[in-house]
Design an enzyme around this catalytic site. Sequence first.
Site, PDB file in Angstrom:
ATOM      1  N   LYS A  35       0.845  -1.207   0.000  1.00 22.15           N
ATOM      2  CA  LYS A  35       0.000   0.000   0.000  1.00 22.15           C
ATOM      3  C   LYS A  35       0.875   1.250   0.000  1.00 22.15           C
ATOM      4  O   LYS A  35       2.081   1.162   0.266  1.00 22.15           O
ATOM      5  CB  LYS A  35      -0.913  -0.024   1.221  1.00 22.15           C
ATOM      6  CG  LYS A  35      -0.178   0.003   2.555  1.00 22.15           C
ATOM      7  CD  LYS A  35      -1.120  -0.295   3.714  1.00 22.15           C
ATOM      8  CE  LYS A  35      -0.390  -0.329   5.039  1.00 22.15           C
ATOM      9  NZ  LYS A  35      -1.256  -0.843   6.124  1.00 22.15           N
ATOM     10  N   ARG A 131     -10.896  -0.262  14.906  1.00 25.65           N
ATOM     11  CA  ARG A 131     -10.725   0.602  13.748  1.00 25.65           C
ATOM     12  C   ARG A 131     -11.740   0.133  12.719  1.00 25.65           C
ATOM     13  O   ARG A 131     -12.793   0.721  12.588  1.00 25.65           O
ATOM     14  CB  ARG A 131      -9.270   0.509  13.262  1.00 25.65           C
ATOM     15  CG  ARG A 131      -8.762   1.763  12.610  1.00 25.65           C
ATOM     16  CD  ARG A 131      -7.272   1.714  12.350  1.00 25.65           C
ATOM     17  NE  ARG A 131      -6.826   0.500  11.658  1.00 25.65           N
ATOM     18  CZ  ARG A 131      -5.599   0.279  11.234  1.00 25.65           C
ATOM     19  NH1 ARG A 131      -4.671   1.196  11.414  1.00 25.65           N
ATOM     20  NH2 ARG A 131      -5.274  -0.828  10.634  1.00 25.65           N
ATOM     21  N   TYR A 253      17.182  28.502  11.372  1.00 21.97           N
ATOM     22  CA  TYR A 253      16.011  29.208  11.898  1.00 21.97           C
ATOM     23  C   TYR A 253      15.868  28.984  13.400  1.00 21.97           C
ATOM     24  O   TYR A 253      16.054  27.862  13.889  1.00 21.97           O
ATOM     25  CB  TYR A 253      14.734  28.696  11.230  1.00 21.97           C
ATOM     26  CG  TYR A 253      14.580  29.103   9.786  1.00 21.97           C
ATOM     27  CD1 TYR A 253      14.460  30.454   9.433  1.00 21.97           C
ATOM     28  CD2 TYR A 253      14.523  28.148   8.780  1.00 21.97           C
ATOM     29  CE1 TYR A 253      14.308  30.828   8.106  1.00 21.97           C
ATOM     30  CE2 TYR A 253      14.358  28.504   7.456  1.00 21.97           C
ATOM     31  CZ  TYR A 253      14.254  29.853   7.118  1.00 21.97           C
ATOM     32  OH  TYR A 253      14.090  30.206   5.811  1.00 21.97           O
ATOM     33  N   MET A 301      13.331  23.932   4.826  1.00 21.87           N
ATOM     34  CA  MET A 301      12.586  23.317   3.726  1.00 21.87           C
ATOM     35  C   MET A 301      13.487  22.527   2.775  1.00 21.87           C
ATOM     36  O   MET A 301      13.153  21.420   2.361  1.00 21.87           O
ATOM     37  CB  MET A 301      11.838  24.403   2.961  1.00 21.87           C
ATOM     38  CG  MET A 301      10.854  23.897   1.964  1.00 21.87           C
ATOM     39  SD  MET A 301       9.873  25.308   1.405  1.00 21.87           S
ATOM     40  CE  MET A 301       8.669  24.489   0.432  1.00 21.87           C
TER      41      MET A 301
HETATM   42  C1  LIG Z   1      -0.514  -2.002   6.604  1.00 27.23           C
HETATM   43  C2  LIG Z   1      -1.136  -3.274   7.012  1.00 27.23           C
HETATM   44  C3  LIG Z   1      -0.353  -4.395   7.288  1.00 27.23           C
HETATM   45  C4  LIG Z   1       1.159  -4.364   7.300  1.00 27.23           C
HETATM   46  O1  LIG Z   1       1.597  -3.880   8.546  1.00 27.23           O
HETATM   47  P1  LIG Z   1       3.167  -3.773   8.890  1.00 27.23           P
HETATM   48  O2  LIG Z   1       3.184  -3.300  10.299  1.00 27.23           O
HETATM   49  O3  LIG Z   1       3.731  -2.760   7.959  1.00 27.23           O
HETATM   50  O4  LIG Z   1       3.732  -5.119   8.690  1.00 27.23           O
HETATM   51  C5  LIG Z   1      -1.005  -5.581   7.579  1.00 27.23           C
HETATM   52  N1  LIG Z   1      -2.360  -5.648   7.623  1.00 27.23           N
HETATM   53  C6  LIG Z   1      -3.143  -4.570   7.383  1.00 27.23           C
HETATM   54  C7  LIG Z   1      -4.619  -4.703   7.452  1.00 27.23           C
HETATM   55  C8  LIG Z   1      -2.559  -3.348   7.085  1.00 27.23           C
HETATM   56  O5  LIG Z   1      -3.338  -2.285   6.844  1.00 27.23           O
END
Ligand SMILES: *Cc1c(COP(=O)(O)O)cnc(C)c1O
Length: 355
Positions: A35, A131, A253, A301
């Site tokens: 993802k 969630r 800064y 930046m």
């Molecule tokens: C992102 C995700 C993972 C992977 O998690 P990691 O901690 O990066 O291994 C697994 N399952 C779901 C549902 C996720 O959204």
Amino acid sequence: MTRPILARIDTAAFRHNYLVAKRHAGAARAWAVVKANAYGHGLLPCAEAVRDVADGFALLEISEALGLRAAGFTQPILMLEGFFAEDDLRLAAAHDISVVIHSQAQLALLELLELERPLNVGLKFNTGMNRLGFLPQQAPALLARLRASGKVGQITLMTHFANADDTGIAAQLACFEGIAADSGLPCSVANSAALLRFPQAQRDWVRPGIMLYGGSPMPDLNTAAALGLRPVMSLASRIIGVQSLQPGESVGYGSLFRAERPTRVGVVACGYADGYPRHAPSGTPILVNGQRSRTLGRVSMDMLACELTDLAADVGSSVTLWGEGLAADEVASAAGTVSYELFCALAPRVPVVLG
Ligand SMILES: *Cc1c(COP(=O)(O)O)cnc(C)c1O
């Protein structure tokens, strides 16, 4: 001349890390979680590196799933949040993309639409993360509805752990077990942390993400190197300016760093617009010409400053912000975040090279 900043993506390391995940998975198959553009690393190069060994891919965006199909990937692809609208669902069915179903709204839409072919479904349960997902006691009714719809093929039961990286998974796993035990259905519960820490969580499909990119899911317990993982992304740049500070003089800064002794300061072509965390404080580790040093003052930046006193370095010296030789987890920890966030924040303006 172009600005010297560069992200190098070591796709061989991604492949190596996927094979490490497979070893931990035992008989389970592994969805490579790609993802967010493969956690900022580039979806297609990473997928390509595991084309012949990957059991499947998991991601969130239908466009990216279609990109994998268009590139000829025939493995199972799982949409981790399922579909958001009718179009996503039609496209998923048309391209044999599996979807998570976590809500009544998704289930209702699935029942309503005519689909080209049955869809493989990950039925997601909320066992304490709070969630996404259905309540465990809804399982029998949900399974009955899915089967009655005539629109689903394989059903995989899923849940996600809130504390696999620290206090553990026992309560959530016991809750999940209540549904899974006599369902006879394949199950998927483990992210990277659960995959590495809890052999009892491997089940039928595991879902490693961060470990594939060479980040440790629990850097306080095990470094990525100790887990046999190799960094995939190296963010590199160069020193483009050098300043000599007298005691009492400051840099950057807010004058956050003030020299207590004569100090040579290197100015690096990398700032928060490249994805370096602005909240990284003075003292965050950095490599200059392969030597360990520390950042000084506030990240701006397009630039940040680092200590060159006592180092062999000058304008043009190479700098590693994280990656080969300096774990992203270490930089993340100094900046109060996790390597996931550093990787995902890599800015589009940073040129990427493979290899
Ligand atoms: C992102 C995700 C993972 C992977 O998690 P990691 O901690 O990066 O291994 C697994 N399952 C779901 C549902 C996720 O959204």
